[in-house]
Design a protein around this motif. Structure first.
Motif, PDB file in Angstrom:
ATOM      1  N   UNK A   9       0.656  -1.285   0.052  1.00  0.00           N
ATOM      2  CA  UNK A   9       0.045   0.048   0.067  1.00  0.00           C
ATOM      3  C   UNK A   9       0.847   1.108   0.057  1.00  0.00           C
ATOM      4  N   UNK A  10       2.116   1.195   0.446  1.00  0.00           N
ATOM      5  CA  UNK A  10       2.865   2.420   0.392  1.00  0.00           C
ATOM      6  C   UNK A  10       3.818   2.716  -0.851  1.00  0.00           C
ATOM      7  N   UNK A  11       3.443   1.642  -1.894  1.00  0.00           N
ATOM      8  CA  UNK A  11       4.176   1.885  -3.185  1.00  0.00           C
ATOM      9  C   UNK A  11       3.317   3.407  -3.893  1.00  0.00           C
ATOM     10  N   UNK A  12       4.171   4.057  -4.470  1.00  0.00           N
ATOM     11  CA  UNK A  12       3.907   5.330  -5.290  1.00  0.00           C
ATOM     12  C   UNK A  12       5.061   5.745  -5.998  1.00  0.00           C
ATOM     13  N   UNK A  13       4.642   5.667  -7.504  1.00  0.00           N
ATOM     14  CA  UNK A  13       5.556   6.192  -8.570  1.00  0.00           C
ATOM     15  C   UNK A  13       5.063   7.480  -9.065  1.00  0.00           C
ATOM     16  N   UNK A  14       5.598   8.677  -9.257  1.00  0.00           N
ATOM     17  CA  UNK A  14       5.409   9.720  -9.831  1.00  0.00           C
ATOM     18  C   UNK A  14       5.665   9.843 -11.331  1.00  0.00           C
ATOM     19  N   UNK A  15       6.135   8.395 -11.848  1.00  0.00           N
ATOM     20  CA  UNK A  15       6.636   8.195 -13.205  1.00  0.00           C
ATOM     21  C   UNK A  15       5.608   7.385 -14.141  1.00  0.00           C
ATOM     22  N   UNK A  16       5.177   8.064 -15.344  1.00  0.00           N
ATOM     23  CA  UNK A  16       4.188   7.404 -15.983  1.00  0.00           C
ATOM     24  C   UNK A  16       4.648   7.359 -17.608  1.00  0.00           C
ATOM     25  N   UNK A  17       4.679   6.204 -18.078  1.00  0.00           N
ATOM     26  CA  UNK A  17       5.184   6.417 -19.611  1.00  0.00           C
ATOM     27  C   UNK A  17       4.023   6.016 -20.379  1.00  0.00           C
TER      28      UNK A  17
ATOM     29  N   UNK B 121      -2.563  13.759  -9.615  1.00  0.00           N
ATOM     30  CA  UNK B 121      -2.343  12.613  -8.915  1.00  0.00           C
ATOM     31  C   UNK B 121      -0.858  12.781  -8.409  1.00  0.00           C
ATOM     32  N   UNK B 122      -0.091  13.945  -8.800  1.00  0.00           N
ATOM     33  CA  UNK B 122       1.684  13.891  -8.476  1.00  0.00           C
ATOM     34  C   UNK B 122       2.344  13.117  -9.614  1.00  0.00           C
ATOM     35  N   UNK B 123       1.761  12.976 -10.740  1.00  0.00           N
ATOM     36  CA  UNK B 123       2.523  12.049 -11.721  1.00  0.00           C
ATOM     37  C   UNK B 123       2.779  12.985 -12.915  1.00  0.00           C
ATOM     38  N   UNK B 124       3.828  12.496 -13.614  1.00  0.00           N
ATOM     39  CA  UNK B 124       4.576  13.415 -14.467  1.00  0.00           C
ATOM     40  C   UNK B 124       4.693  12.308 -15.651  1.00  0.00           C
ATOM     41  N   UNK B 125       4.512  12.504 -17.100  1.00  0.00           N
ATOM     42  CA  UNK B 125       4.877  11.582 -18.176  1.00  0.00           C
ATOM     43  C   UNK B 125       6.294  11.510 -18.104  1.00  0.00           C
ATOM     44  N   UNK B 126       6.839  10.413 -18.903  1.00  0.00           N
ATOM     45  CA  UNK B 126       8.498  10.524 -19.198  1.00  0.00           C
ATOM     46  C   UNK B 126       8.587   9.684 -20.769  1.00  0.00           C
ATOM     47  N   UNK B 127       9.128  10.503 -21.516  1.00  0.00           N
ATOM     48  CA  UNK B 127       9.444   9.990 -22.905  1.00  0.00           C
ATOM     49  C   UNK B 127      10.868   9.545 -22.714  1.00  0.00           C
TER      50      UNK B 127
END
Length: 283
Positions: free
Chosen positions: A177-185, A206-212
């Motif tokens: 439950x403590x998993x979090x990733x701010x990275x989304x591809x 949601x605190x998320x940024x995309x990554x190319x």
């Protein structure tokens, strides 16, 4: 708290894992079974992150890496950082082979995972990856282009944000439950699609940024390299075409049919080290 970590309660960190309110995105996997309880963190996960403590010194928030890619003038001037990334896993065979390659080279990587696939691999492999200093990020729940990208900008925002909600719920059901990733591809890469400003804003909430990426081994190209040396040459060529930036994000894959990627990785990692790159991961 390490850089990039988020406190308990932020973006649902530490809460019971339940199904998101939106309909489940299309998937080739059986329906997601949400436990409805707080899930104990997998061994090696640092709370509020997508990595372990071993990565604290070289984990960079996705928002920072994204800025470096979009505005090269903001990149560090006094060091070279490479982010080796793998999409479309995890898979027992190919992810395991890449972990062997990384361990032998003393390198690390960010694995952008299709969330339902983590049900099919042994948790020991995921723990090993975390303890080695790698990061486990998100590459969607559905990987379904038609679902994610068709329709208006508002449709895309609705589906991409819903997909992320299901992906992180699935990851938390396995990783804790403590998993979090701010990275989304994005599947296919953010650069491949139009009218994504609304979906970018929905992810940012949601605190998320995309990554190319700005370099690649070519293992997903229609006319991909046919030899191991060819993969290394593609990495060199793509870095040169990006004007030899101080921050390099390399696209690779650790899924079925990528045996040559695994075979080429030792030479790729060795060359990157010889060029003075530090290995970072994206949190």
């Amino acid at each position: 708290m390490p850089s990039g970590a988020v406190p308990s309660g932020t973006y649902g960190v530490g809460a019971a894992v339940t199904k998101p309110n939106c309909p489940e995105p299309p998937s080739n996997y059986s329906p997601f079974q949400a436990p409805g309880t707080v899930v104990k963190d997998i061994d090696g996960l640092e709370p509020g992150t997508n990595h372990g403590t071993a990565a604290d010194k070289y984990a960079y928030p996705a928002s920072v890496v994204n800025q470096w890619l979009q505005k090269p003038s903001t990149q560090p001037k006094n060091k070279k950082i490479v982010f080796v990334t793998f999409d479309d896993g995890p898979t027992t065979k190919f992810t395991g082979e890449q972990l062997d390659n990384l361990e032998k080279a003393g390198a690390r990587a960010t694995f952008f995972m299709i969330a339902p696939q983590i049900r099919d691999v042994n948790k020991n492999m995921l723990t090993r990856s975390l303890k080695m200093g790698n990061a486990l990020a998100i590459h969607s729940y559905s990987h379904d282009y038609k679902y994610l990208y068709h329709g208006s900008a508002a449709d895309k925002a609705k589906h991409i944000s819903c997909d992320w909600d299901w992906a992180i719920a699935q990851n938390r059901a396995v990783l804790g439950s403590d998993y979090f990733s701010s990275a989304f591809r994005h599947p296919g890469g953010h650069m491949s699609w139009s009218n994504l400003s609304q979906s970018d804003a929905a992810l940012a909430k949601r605190g998320v940024s995309w990554i190319d990426w700005n370099a690649m081994s070519g293992d997903a190209d229609v006319q991909r390299p046919t030899t191991v040396p060819g993969y290394l040459e593609m990495v060199k060529k793509s870095i040169k075409e990006s004007d030899n930036p101080n921050v390099v994000v390399i696209l690779n894959h650790d899924t079925f049919g990528k045996q040559m990627t695994a075979e080429a990785m030792p030479s790729i990692l060795s060359w990157l080290k010889s060029q003075g790159y530090e290995f970072g991961v994206i949190s």
